[in-house]
Design a protein around this motif. Structure first.
Motif, PDB file in Angstrom:
ATOM      1  N   MET A 214      54.056  21.156  46.864  1.00  0.00           N
ATOM      2  CA  MET A 214      55.182  22.049  47.132  1.00  0.00           C
ATOM      3  C   MET A 214      54.712  23.511  47.153  1.00  0.00           C
ATOM      4  O   MET A 214      55.054  24.276  48.056  1.00  0.00           O
ATOM      5  CB  MET A 214      56.248  21.860  46.058  1.00  0.00           C
ATOM      6  N   ARG A 215      53.913  23.882  46.171  1.00  0.00           N
ATOM      7  CA  ARG A 215      53.417  25.253  46.106  1.00  0.00           C
ATOM      8  C   ARG A 215      52.435  25.551  47.239  1.00  0.00           C
ATOM      9  O   ARG A 215      52.400  26.668  47.769  1.00  0.00           O
ATOM     10  CB  ARG A 215      52.745  25.510  44.752  1.00  0.00           C
ATOM     11  N   GLN A 216      51.644  24.563  47.610  1.00  0.00           N
ATOM     12  CA  GLN A 216      50.668  24.753  48.676  1.00  0.00           C
ATOM     13  C   GLN A 216      51.336  24.958  50.039  1.00  0.00           C
ATOM     14  O   GLN A 216      50.710  25.495  50.953  1.00  0.00           O
ATOM     15  CB  GLN A 216      49.720  23.554  48.745  1.00  0.00           C
ATOM     16  N   THR A 217      52.549  24.537  50.181  1.00  0.00           N
ATOM     17  CA  THR A 217      53.261  24.737  51.455  1.00  0.00           C
ATOM     18  C   THR A 217      54.134  25.992  51.413  1.00  0.00           C
ATOM     19  O   THR A 217      53.965  26.904  52.228  1.00  0.00           O
ATOM     20  CB  THR A 217      54.129  23.509  51.783  1.00  0.00           C
ATOM     21  N   ILE A 218      55.040  26.074  50.433  1.00  0.00           N
ATOM     22  CA  ILE A 218      56.013  27.170  50.408  1.00  0.00           C
ATOM     23  C   ILE A 218      55.368  28.495  50.018  1.00  0.00           C
ATOM     24  O   ILE A 218      55.616  29.530  50.648  1.00  0.00           O
ATOM     25  CB  ILE A 218      57.188  26.823  49.466  1.00  0.00           C
ATOM     26  N   ILE A 219      54.525  28.498  48.987  1.00  0.00           N
ATOM     27  CA  ILE A 219      53.902  29.761  48.557  1.00  0.00           C
ATOM     28  C   ILE A 219      52.916  30.259  49.611  1.00  0.00           C
ATOM     29  O   ILE A 219      52.858  31.466  49.905  1.00  0.00           O
ATOM     30  CB  ILE A 219      53.202  29.589  47.198  1.00  0.00           C
ATOM     31  N   LEU A 220      52.142  29.354  50.209  1.00  0.00           N
ATOM     32  CA  LEU A 220      51.234  29.781  51.276  1.00  0.00           C
ATOM     33  C   LEU A 220      52.013  30.307  52.477  1.00  0.00           C
ATOM     34  O   LEU A 220      51.599  31.260  53.131  1.00  0.00           O
ATOM     35  CB  LEU A 220      50.332  28.625  51.697  1.00  0.00           C
ATOM     36  N   MET A 221      53.157  29.691  52.767  1.00  0.00           N
ATOM     37  CA  MET A 221      54.009  30.186  53.853  1.00  0.00           C
ATOM     38  C   MET A 221      54.433  31.633  53.570  1.00  0.00           C
ATOM     39  O   MET A 221      54.454  32.476  54.475  1.00  0.00           O
ATOM     40  CB  MET A 221      55.238  29.297  53.991  1.00  0.00           C
ATOM     41  N   SER A 222      54.772  31.920  52.303  1.00  0.00           N
ATOM     42  CA  SER A 222      55.203  33.281  51.959  1.00  0.00           C
ATOM     43  C   SER A 222      54.088  34.292  52.195  1.00  0.00           C
ATOM     44  O   SER A 222      54.344  35.431  52.593  1.00  0.00           O
ATOM     45  CB  SER A 222      55.664  33.326  50.502  1.00  0.00           C
ATOM     46  N   ARG A 223      52.849  33.888  51.972  1.00  0.00           N
ATOM     47  CA  ARG A 223      51.727  34.799  52.226  1.00  0.00           C
ATOM     48  C   ARG A 223      51.554  35.057  53.716  1.00  0.00           C
ATOM     49  O   ARG A 223      51.220  36.170  54.139  1.00  0.00           O
ATOM     50  CB  ARG A 223      50.442  34.210  51.635  1.00  0.00           C
ATOM     51  N   HIS A 224      51.763  34.032  54.522  1.00  0.00           N
ATOM     52  CA  HIS A 224      51.691  34.207  55.982  1.00  0.00           C
ATOM     53  C   HIS A 224      52.803  35.144  56.455  1.00  0.00           C
ATOM     54  O   HIS A 224      52.577  36.003  57.327  1.00  0.00           O
ATOM     55  CB  HIS A 224      51.809  32.851  56.686  1.00  0.00           C
ATOM     56  N   ILE A 225      54.003  34.989  55.901  1.00  0.00           N
ATOM     57  CA  ILE A 225      55.122  35.851  56.283  1.00  0.00           C
ATOM     58  C   ILE A 225      54.839  37.286  55.852  1.00  0.00           C
ATOM     59  O   ILE A 225      55.119  38.240  56.592  1.00  0.00           O
ATOM     60  CB  ILE A 225      56.432  35.333  55.665  1.00  0.00           C
ATOM     61  N   GLU A 226      54.266  37.457  54.655  1.00  0.00           N
ATOM     62  CA  GLU A 226      53.897  38.794  54.186  1.00  0.00           C
ATOM     63  C   GLU A 226      52.908  39.451  55.153  1.00  0.00           C
ATOM     64  O   GLU A 226      53.057  40.625  55.521  1.00  0.00           O
ATOM     65  CB  GLU A 226      53.275  38.693  52.793  1.00  0.00           C
ATOM     66  N   TYR A 227      51.924  38.677  55.590  1.00  0.00           N
ATOM     67  CA  TYR A 227      50.922  39.177  56.547  1.00  0.00           C
ATOM     68  C   TYR A 227      51.598  39.592  57.857  1.00  0.00           C
ATOM     69  O   TYR A 227      51.329  40.685  58.389  1.00  0.00           O
ATOM     70  CB  TYR A 227      49.889  38.078  56.789  1.00  0.00           C
ATOM     71  N   ASP A 228      52.480  38.749  58.366  1.00  0.00           N
ATOM     72  CA  ASP A 228      53.169  39.052  59.632  1.00  0.00           C
ATOM     73  C   ASP A 228      54.056  40.289  59.496  1.00  0.00           C
ATOM     74  O   ASP A 228      54.125  41.121  60.404  1.00  0.00           O
ATOM     75  CB  ASP A 228      54.009  37.852  60.074  1.00  0.00           C
ATOM     76  N   MET A 229      54.754  40.393  58.371  1.00  0.00           N
ATOM     77  CA  MET A 229      55.661  41.525  58.174  1.00  0.00           C
ATOM     78  C   MET A 229      54.901  42.845  58.119  1.00  0.00           C
ATOM     79  O   MET A 229      55.313  43.844  58.723  1.00  0.00           O
ATOM     80  CB  MET A 229      56.463  41.338  56.885  1.00  0.00           C
ATOM     81  N   LYS A 230      53.796  42.862  57.384  1.00  0.00           N
ATOM     82  CA  LYS A 230      53.020  44.103  57.287  1.00  0.00           C
ATOM     83  C   LYS A 230      52.493  44.515  58.654  1.00  0.00           C
ATOM     84  O   LYS A 230      52.509  45.707  58.999  1.00  0.00           O
ATOM     85  CB  LYS A 230      51.869  43.918  56.297  1.00  0.00           C
ATOM     86  N   ASN A 231      52.049  43.537  59.430  1.00  0.00           N
ATOM     87  CA  ASN A 231      51.574  43.853  60.783  1.00  0.00           C
ATOM     88  C   ASN A 231      52.699  44.377  61.658  1.00  0.00           C
ATOM     89  O   ASN A 231      52.521  45.316  62.445  1.00  0.00           O
ATOM     90  CB  ASN A 231      50.952  42.615  61.430  1.00  0.00           C
ATOM     91  N   GLU A 232      53.879  43.761  61.537  1.00  0.00           N
ATOM     92  CA  GLU A 232      55.017  44.193  62.347  1.00  0.00           C
ATOM     93  C   GLU A 232      55.455  45.603  61.968  1.00  0.00           C
ATOM     94  O   GLU A 232      55.732  46.433  62.846  1.00  0.00           O
ATOM     95  CB  GLU A 232      56.191  43.221  62.169  1.00  0.00           C
ATOM     96  N   ILE A 233      55.499  45.883  60.669  1.00  0.00           N
ATOM     97  CA  ILE A 233      55.913  47.210  60.213  1.00  0.00           C
ATOM     98  C   ILE A 233      54.912  48.266  60.672  1.00  0.00           C
ATOM     99  O   ILE A 233      55.289  49.324  61.189  1.00  0.00           O
ATOM    100  CB  ILE A 233      56.059  47.226  58.680  1.00  0.00           C
ATOM    101  N   TYR A 234      53.621  47.967  60.495  1.00  0.00           N
ATOM    102  CA  TYR A 234      52.601  48.940  60.897  1.00  0.00           C
ATOM    103  C   TYR A 234      52.647  49.179  62.404  1.00  0.00           C
ATOM    104  O   TYR A 234      52.558  50.326  62.861  1.00  0.00           O
ATOM    105  CB  TYR A 234      51.213  48.454  60.476  1.00  0.00           C
ATOM    106  N   ALA A 235      52.790  48.105  63.173  1.00  0.00           N
ATOM    107  CA  ALA A 235      52.860  48.241  64.630  1.00  0.00           C
ATOM    108  C   ALA A 235      54.078  49.070  65.033  1.00  0.00           C
ATOM    109  O   ALA A 235      54.009  49.901  65.955  1.00  0.00           O
ATOM    110  CB  ALA A 235      52.899  46.865  65.287  1.00  0.00           C
ATOM    111  N   HIS A 236      55.197  48.863  64.331  1.00  0.00           N
ATOM    112  CA  HIS A 236      56.414  49.620  64.650  1.00  0.00           C
ATOM    113  C   HIS A 236      56.247  51.091  64.278  1.00  0.00           C
ATOM    114  O   HIS A 236      56.696  51.975  65.024  1.00  0.00           O
ATOM    115  CB  HIS A 236      57.608  49.021  63.905  1.00  0.00           C
TER     116      HIS A 236
END
Length: 596
Positions: free
Chosen positions: A94-116
């Motif tokens: 459960m942690r290997q799926t949901i927590i890792l997903m949160s790290r991917h979302i964090e990565y995407d969000m930071k890239n989106e914010i910086y690009a914006h």
């Protein structure tokens, strides 16, 4: 939750992480609920077999019953152990799926914010301080990650466990289940009121943290000024006051949480008492077995952690909502400067201003008033005027850092707004008045405007900017690392490295915004001679205060209070005997007085 709807696109993107994660949550909780039933059976086995064991006192069969009894308990114990091991395994998944997903979302969000951030116009950065921008892209994103990871994981886990436990309770005894769950409505009401308080206090904390980050970033950037004016004690005092504000906001939130968690645990304890009291009556009546009471106590204890997590999850969600609201405020901003849709093409360098007026939107300062002039391809044009006359504004408008308020700017018979903005700026070399160098090598600072560059090109640009001899004197030469904002170099060296950065692009239009002020006269003459060779048949615009710098220009524009009051060559303007001639005489007198 309306602010968190922004994250739905990420949940859809990573749906194949969420779906298995939810599946693992369900399986892990099934293996968490079954042990309670096994413990109930084991408890019944103990109570029933103790009586039988006592009846066989003095008989040989008592040993056989003891062995059967022991093996049964061992079997039940091993079964509970295996079930909890399986639960632990699926919790890991459960942690290997949901927590890792949160790290991917964090990565995407930071890239989106910086690009914006990169797309937003210069005016945006004038209105917002760096510390606040950094805080939204780091601290706020981290709080959102805690929502998309741990908060969602524990919320799903709590929901599934509640459903399984309630189903198991009601399948055993409805009356006892109702009394066990009686405190839950009170808990729901408490959570509802506390949520509002947590949300308000979370927003206050984030605002205070942004102010604190901005203060620290600005003071570290200006540490040289602070030390020069011996203001360390004062800045320490101000920092302590800002920190005190943040501490008070955080302590206020902690007080709410400190009251919240014990209240939840009290309600859980009340459920345990009701279970024993009501369950005891049910056992006396014969409705349930003693093992059922043990089973219900395990259920209540299983709900203790999720209920306590409910308060923590609530805090995470409210903090994430407050942070996402702050992030959305910037992500919803549209760039003020929109690129034209024309295809990329080479520019020649013809520039024309037609009745251009401009007022800075943030301050309301009228910088330019009905400015008209024309620059032909290959001309060397100088702009001079008093401080605040609008010289740098002209450079910013040519670069299209801002759009004109009235009138229009024409580049090669095309409106500037229609040109592809990125392609247009790629063909311009700009040396700003305030030099900014990155914490990188000298080589990378010079080559900043190009994707690929060789050492020969870097060295040639350094020679043309008259900084080559200074660089080769360093131990590591072009690989010398510069401090923050180029603090390793002197003012004149920084300016010349900045000039080299512009020249290496071989631009079609070159703009010098008063960037020779820290350079001595001989070095200035060397740079201008090199400039005349490099920019042959290309447009050069030089903004300056010293007339000696611009006297060889093809055209000189004299600005005053946002208007062009004189225009012509050096000799023509001297013959007019106007503002330019007055500035020239004043500078001659100043040079004579300094030489005496």
């Amino acid at each position: 939750m309306k602010h968190l709807r922004f994250l739905n696109k990420y949940f859809y993107k990573y749906k194949w992480w969420i779906i298995p994660g939810v599946f693992f949550v369900i399986i892990s909780n099934i293996f968490g609920v079954i042990p309670a039933q096994v413990i109930g059976h084991a408890f019944n086995l103990i109570t029933e077999n103790i009586q039988i064991y006592g009846l066989f006192s003095g008989f040989e069969r008592r040993e056989i019953i003891y062995d059967i009894f022991s093996y049964s308990l061992l079997y039940f114990g091993a079964l509970v152990l295996v079930l909890y091991l399986l639960r632990g395994l699926f919790l890991f998944f459960m942690r290997q799926t949901i927590i890792l997903m949160s790290r991917h979302i964090e990565y995407d969000m930071k890239n989106e914010i910086y690009a914006h951030y990169q797309e937003l116009s210069l005016g945006f950065y004038r209105r917002n301080n760096t510390g606040d921008l950094m805080n939204r892209a780091t601290e706020d994103v981290n709080r959102v990650r805690m929502y998309v990871g741990p908060a969602i994981m524990y919320a799903i886990n709590t929901g599934v466990l509640f459903l399984l436990v309630i189903y198991a309770m009601f399948s055993v005894n409805t009356t006892l289940a109702i009394f066990c769950l009686l405190p839950l409505p009170v808990l729901v009401v408490i959570i509802y009121f506390v949520n509002t308080m947590i949300n308000q206090k979370s927003e206050q904390i984030q605002e205070q943290l942004s102010k604190l980050s901005s203060f620290v970033q600005e003071r570290f950037s200006g540490i040289r000024v602070i030390k020069s004016y011996v203001r360390e004690p004062y800045t320490k005092k101000v920092f302590a006051e800002e920190s005190e504000g943040y501490k008070q906001s955080a302590m206020s939130l902690v007080k709410v949480q400190a009251l919240f968690y014990p209240t939840m645990l009290l309600l859980v304890g009340l459920s345990t008492i009701l279970t024993i009291y009501v369950g005891g009556k049910q056992v006396i009546n014969g409705s349930i077995t003693p093992g059922n009471i043990a089973e219900f106590i395990v259920y209540v204890n299983q709900l203790t952690f999720p209920v306590s997590m409910l308060g923590w999850v609530t805090t995470l969600i409210q903090r994430a909502s407050a942070s996402q609201k702050r992030i959305n405020e910037f992500l919803q901003l549209k760039p003020e400067i929109i690129s034209g849709k024309q295809e990329k093409r080479a520019i020649n360098g013809n520039i024309k201003f037609e009745n251009v007026s401009f007022t800075y939107p943030d301050t309301g300062i009228k910088a330019l008033r009905n400015v008209n002039f024309e620059i032909k391809q290959g001309q060397f044009v100088a702009i001079i005027g008093r401080t605040g006359s609008g010289k740098s504004t002209l450079a910013n408008l040519i670069m299209r850092m801002y759009d004109v308020e009235a009138g229009r700017i024409i580049i090669d018979n095309t409106y500037l707004k229609e040109l592809n903005l990125q392609d247009y700026r790629n063909q311009i070399g700009f040396v700003p008045q305030e030099v900014f160098l990155f914490s990188d090598t000298i080589k990378n600072n010079i080559a900043f405007g190009l994707d690929t560059v060789n050492d020969n090109e870097v060295e040639a640009a350094a020679k043309n900017a008259a900084v080559y001899n200074n660089i080769i004197d360093f131990e590591l030469k072009f690989e010398t690392m510069l401090g923050e904002r180029g603090i390793t170099l002197s003012g004149g060296q920084k300016q010349r490295v900045s000039i080299a950065r512009a020249l290496i692009k071989e631009p079609k239009i070159l703009i010098f915004d008063d960037c020779l002020s820290a350079v001595d006269t001989r070095t200035e003459e060397e740079i201008l001679n090199n400039l005349g060779r490099i920019m042959n048949n290309k447009t050069s615009i030089l903004i300056a205060h010293r007339i000696s710098t611009i006297k060889n220009a093809d055209k000189i524009l004299v600005l005053d209070d946002g208007q062009i009051i004189e225009e012509g060559t050096h000799n023509e303007l001297l013959q007019k005997g106007g503002a330019y001639a007055e500035m020239y005489q004043n500078q001659l007198l100043e040079e004579e007085s300094q030489s005496v």
